[in-house]
Design a protein around this motif. Sequence first.
Motif, PDB file in Angstrom:
ATOM      1  N   PHE A  67       0.830  -1.200   0.000  1.00 54.09           N
ATOM      2  CA  PHE A  67       0.000   0.000   0.000  1.00 54.09           C
ATOM      3  C   PHE A  67       0.856   1.238   0.000  1.00 54.09           C
ATOM      4  CE2 PHE A  67      -4.446   0.844   0.111  1.00 54.09           C
ATOM      5  CZ  PHE A  67      -4.896  -0.399  -0.283  1.00 54.09           C
TER       6      PHE A  67
ATOM      7  N   THR B 118      -6.441   3.614   5.577  1.00 51.39           N
ATOM      8  CA  THR B 118      -6.567   2.272   6.160  1.00 51.39           C
ATOM      9  C   THR B 118      -7.533   2.212   7.327  1.00 51.39           C
ATOM     10  OG1 THR B 118      -4.521   2.809   7.292  1.00 51.39           O
ATOM     11  CG2 THR B 118      -4.392   1.200   5.518  1.00 51.39           C
TER      12      THR B 118
ATOM     13  N   LEU C 280     -10.743   0.709   6.541  1.00 52.67           N
ATOM     14  CA  LEU C 280     -10.809  -0.663   6.046  1.00 52.67           C
ATOM     15  C   LEU C 280     -11.185  -1.653   7.132  1.00 52.67           C
ATOM     16  CD1 LEU C 280      -7.649  -0.877   3.783  1.00 52.67           C
ATOM     17  CD2 LEU C 280     -10.014  -0.637   3.079  1.00 52.67           C
TER      18      LEU C 280
ATOM     19  N   LYS D 179      -7.362  -5.066   5.910  1.00 52.54           N
ATOM     20  CA  LYS D 179      -6.214  -4.264   6.298  1.00 52.54           C
ATOM     21  C   LYS D 179      -4.983  -5.141   6.485  1.00 52.54           C
ATOM     22  CE  LYS D 179      -5.195  -0.755   9.739  1.00 52.54           C
ATOM     23  NZ  LYS D 179      -5.773  -0.016  10.863  1.00 52.54           N
TER      24      LYS D 179
ATOM     25  N   CYS E 124      -2.082  -4.577   3.728  1.00 55.72           N
ATOM     26  CA  CYS E 124      -1.092  -3.606   4.157  1.00 55.72           C
ATOM     27  C   CYS E 124       0.134  -4.268   4.734  1.00 55.72           C
ATOM     28  CB  CYS E 124      -1.701  -2.622   5.146  1.00 55.72           C
ATOM     29  SG  CYS E 124      -3.174  -1.859   4.482  1.00 55.72           S
TER      30      CYS E 124
ATOM     31  N   GLU F 178       3.970  -1.070   3.592  1.00 51.82           N
ATOM     32  CA  GLU F 178       3.440   0.275   3.402  1.00 51.82           C
ATOM     33  C   GLU F 178       4.541   1.234   3.002  1.00 51.82           C
ATOM     34  OE1 GLU F 178      -0.139  -0.025   6.685  1.00 51.82           O
ATOM     35  OE2 GLU F 178       1.226   1.673   6.713  1.00 51.82           O
TER      36      GLU F 178
END
Length: 405
Positions: free
Chosen positions: A65, A197, A200, A205, A209, A212
């Motif tokens: 992400f 996030t 989410l 998540k 993620c 990141e």
Amino acid sequence: MINLVQQTLENLFTEYINSKNIFLKKDALSLNYTPENVSYREEQMKQLGSVLAPILKNNKPSNVFIYGITGTGKTLVTKHVIDQLKKIANLNNVEITTLYVNCKMKRVADTEYRLLAYILSLFDVHVPPTGLPTESIYKIFFDTLKNHKEIIILTLDEIDALVDKIGDEFLYNLTRMNQYNEGNIVIVGISNNLTFTEKLDSRVKSSLCDEELVFSPYNATQLKNILSDRAKVAFCEGILRDGVIAKCAALAAQEHGDARRALNLLRVSGEIAERDQDFYVDEKHVDFAQSKINLDYIMEAVKVQPKQSKVVLYSIIKLLEKEGKPYIYTGDVFSYYDNLCKSVGLKPLTTRRVSDLISELEMLSIIETKVISRGRHGRTRVLNMSVSDSVVVKIRTFLKEEFLI
DNA sequence: CATCCACCGGAAATAGGGGGGC
DNA sequence: GCCCCCCTATTTCCGGTGGATG
């Protein structure tokens, strides 16, 4: 008469060909241009690179992400890294497929159904634009993926806009499929929203993620250097006056360090100088460019609005003019709009819907609104234009022609 | 200081345009 | 063709509310 036109045209072209060139390679200022080296983003490139590298040995990497506000190089870095990856993969006979989707594209990828349909179309699988249950689209989607043994990198740009609109369920489905169907798809999500996030679902998540990357805005100095690098390639020598780049950088830095904006500004400045057949680009051109970009953006936004929305906007403009006040209320707009619809033979929408259309116009920063209370006279929004008078006139003229009102 | 306006804005229902299956 | 299903846009319904006003 004809001769006269001929004459002026000849002059125009002769002058043009004799005029000094402004641009050497204008492409270098375009958004799609991938520069040799991406300044100030080495760290992020390395990170993204090491996350994706396992692909080269046919291992599925983690999802990634990427956060950062607009114009901080997210898309650029991602594309750059993926291009390089593909190049190396090709050299080593590793097959990969990369897909890029901008989720903000209106009527292309702004619903779950359309997103899937669009991704499928990238695989050359075509589905009807509407009608099928989303579930069967998923089925087609999964089946299509099964035919691809290689690893697929799916880049979802501006994913926050999509999740805002339709929720995070599709992300959940994508990741779930990944877990159970020995999925071969890597998701690179790009978000302009830093707190994305939080919205989410935790299951989504945790799987999305894994990795990141954060892109912080460029400051004015960095922007200046980025612009200088590109300008060296883009402009002929000695064209840019001192201060032009600094001004572009400063203006863009005010807009939260958006490099895209800065580049646009510089390009349009050059185009204006070119059109005016000036031998240089100076700060005046930048000022013109600034207002031209703004105007173009607004007019484009107006042009693509649905008819109803245009009528609402026209009502707002006319009413502001008529009242001579700097602001008006929702109720007034609605009754004006209602009458206008009747006289044009358009079926008026309800207040509720018009209220949403007004909000959309605000999102496009064509108008400004603010909810206020007028005490006994109720709660309402005050609205006014958020563009300069000259732009308002252009919008009005455009809309007037369109409706023949 | 309670009242009440005129709209805000969330949620659920409905319309309307389209599709597949038989 | 008919029937039933889906998606999207819009309507319907309605609880909520800041503060001028009496």
